[in-house]
Scaffold this active site. Structure first.
Site, mmCIF file in Angstrom:
data_model
loop_
_atom_site.group_PDB
_atom_site.id
_atom_site.type_symbol
_atom_site.label_atom_id
_atom_site.label_comp_id
_atom_site.label_asym_id
_atom_site.label_seq_id
_atom_site.Cartn_x
_atom_site.Cartn_y
_atom_site.Cartn_z
ATOM 1 N N LYS A 1 117.897 -4.313 25.525
ATOM 2 C CA LYS A 1 118.394 -3.212 24.594
ATOM 3 C C LYS A 1 119.190 -3.731 23.587
ATOM 4 C CE LYS A 1 119.179 -0.523 28.960
ATOM 5 N NZ LYS A 1 120.148 0.100 29.691
ATOM 6 N N GLU B 1 106.279 5.345 31.053
ATOM 7 C CA GLU B 1 107.310 4.553 29.874
ATOM 8 C C GLU B 1 106.253 3.596 29.068
ATOM 9 O OE1 GLU B 1 110.473 2.836 31.845
ATOM 10 O OE2 GLU B 1 111.319 4.860 32.353
ATOM 11 N N ASN C 1 124.339 -2.952 29.274
ATOM 12 C CA ASN C 1 124.107 -3.741 30.473
ATOM 13 C C ASN C 1 122.544 -4.409 30.274
ATOM 14 O OD1 ASN C 1 122.289 -1.571 30.557
ATOM 15 N ND2 ASN C 1 122.727 -0.796 32.744
ATOM 16 N N HIS D 1 116.623 -3.016 30.365
ATOM 17 C CA HIS D 1 115.798 -1.835 31.182
ATOM 18 C C HIS D 1 114.608 -2.416 31.909
ATOM 19 C CE1 HIS D 1 114.091 2.253 31.908
ATOM 20 N NE2 HIS D 1 113.038 1.840 31.419
ATOM 21 N N TYR E 1 114.411 8.323 28.209
ATOM 22 C CA TYR E 1 115.653 8.641 28.894
ATOM 23 C C TYR E 1 115.554 10.185 29.239
ATOM 24 C CZ TYR E 1 117.657 4.065 28.802
ATOM 25 O OH TYR E 1 117.941 2.816 28.899
HETATM 26 P P1 IDP Z 1 118.563 1.816 35.187
HETATM 27 O O1 IDP Z 1 118.809 1.234 33.758
HETATM 28 O O2 IDP Z 1 119.251 0.740 36.169
HETATM 29 O O3 IDP Z 1 117.388 2.359 35.555
HETATM 30 P P2 IDP Z 1 119.683 4.516 35.175
HETATM 31 O O4 IDP Z 1 120.658 5.078 36.096
HETATM 32 O O5 IDP Z 1 118.235 4.945 34.839
HETATM 33 O O6 IDP Z 1 119.683 3.006 35.320
HETATM 34 O O7 IDP Z 1 120.655 4.729 33.817
HETATM 35 C C1 IDP Z 1 119.870 4.461 32.511
HETATM 36 C C2 IDP Z 1 120.977 3.930 31.466
HETATM 37 O O8 IDP Z 1 121.978 4.758 31.214
HETATM 38 C C3 IDP Z 1 121.605 2.585 32.292
HETATM 39 O O9 IDP Z 1 120.933 1.396 32.137
HETATM 40 C C4 IDP Z 1 122.851 2.714 31.318
HETATM 41 O O10 IDP Z 1 122.559 2.006 30.127
HETATM 42 C C5 IDP Z 1 123.098 4.148 31.093
HETATM 43 N N1 IDP Z 1 124.189 4.719 31.762
HETATM 44 C C6 IDP Z 1 124.056 4.964 33.247
HETATM 45 N N2 IDP Z 1 124.779 5.613 33.898
HETATM 46 C C7 IDP Z 1 125.969 5.548 33.018
HETATM 47 C C8 IDP Z 1 127.160 5.918 33.168
HETATM 48 O O11 IDP Z 1 127.585 6.662 34.047
HETATM 49 N N3 IDP Z 1 127.936 5.736 32.015
HETATM 50 C C9 IDP Z 1 127.324 5.288 30.826
HETATM 51 N N4 IDP Z 1 126.150 4.853 30.897
HETATM 52 C C10 IDP Z 1 125.253 4.862 31.747
HETATM 53 MG MG MG Z 2 116.364 3.929 34.898
#
Ligand code: IDP
Ligand code: MG
Length: 150
Positions: free
Chosen positions: A9, A126, A112, A115, A49
């Site tokens: 990212k 995707e 984080n 992805h 997303y």
């Molecule tokens: P993942 O990336 O581990 O699959 P997902 O639940 O699919 O996690 O969420 C997608 C992305 O959305 C996360 O990697 C993160 O960047 C963002 N995200 C998820 N939950 C939150 C939140 O509670 N606050 C802010 N960003 C979030």
């Molecule tokens: Mg995800």
């Protein structure tokens, strides 16, 4: 063999962690079969997303993911989907195992670094959002007989 979609990212690119992420993927034995750096469009980001469209963080997630260049990859290997999720670690870095990318290098869910697709269905979807079939390379690596028993 499975294929999965992986992204470094914009935070990972800005922090100079592209090589660190790729190093971990390659050393595990997984194979890069497509790769590109670009700033993804809002349209692509919303498709990518779509499952989070109703979440309170959706708008900030879309503006973050389109804020600058990211690196998109298709990664291939045995159980590539589950292995890549483990390489990345839990979504919230607080819960990510030490030794994972997020567990070693990140502190905040919204920053984080990486992805990876979470299921065979999302991987297929995707990959099709981010790459044309003609951009994905099928090839053997010379170490495959040393990575796989059969
Ligand atoms: P993942 O990336 O581990 O699959 P997902 O639940 O699919 O996690 O969420 C997608 C992305 O959305 C996360 O990697 C993160 O960047 C963002 N995200 C998820 N939950 C939150 C939140 O509670 N606050 C802010 N960003 C979030
Ligand atoms: Mg995800």
């Amino acid at each position: 063999m499975e294929r999965t979609y992986v992204m470094v990212k914009p935070d990972g690119v800005q922090r100079g962690l592209v090589g660190e992420v790729i190093r971990r993927i390659e050393r595990r034995g997984l194979k890069i079969v497509a790769m590109r750096m670009n700033t993804i469009s809002t349209d692509i980001a919303k498709k990518h997303y779509a499952e989070h469209a109703q979440k309170p963080f959706f708008n900030s997630l879309i503006s973050f993911i389109t804020s600058g260049p990211s690196v998109s990859m298709v990664i291939e290997g045995k159980n590539a989907i589950a292995v890549m999720r483990a390489i990345n670690g839990a979504t919230n870095p607080v819960n990510a195992a030490t030794g994972s990318i997020r567990g070693d290098l990140a502190l905040d869910t919204g920053r984080n670094i990486v992805h990876a697709s979470d299921s065979p269905e999302s991987a297929k979807h995707e990959i099709s959002i981010h790459f044309k079939d003609s951009e994905i390379a099928g090839y053997s690596r010379i170490d495959e007989t040393w990575i796989y028993e059969n």
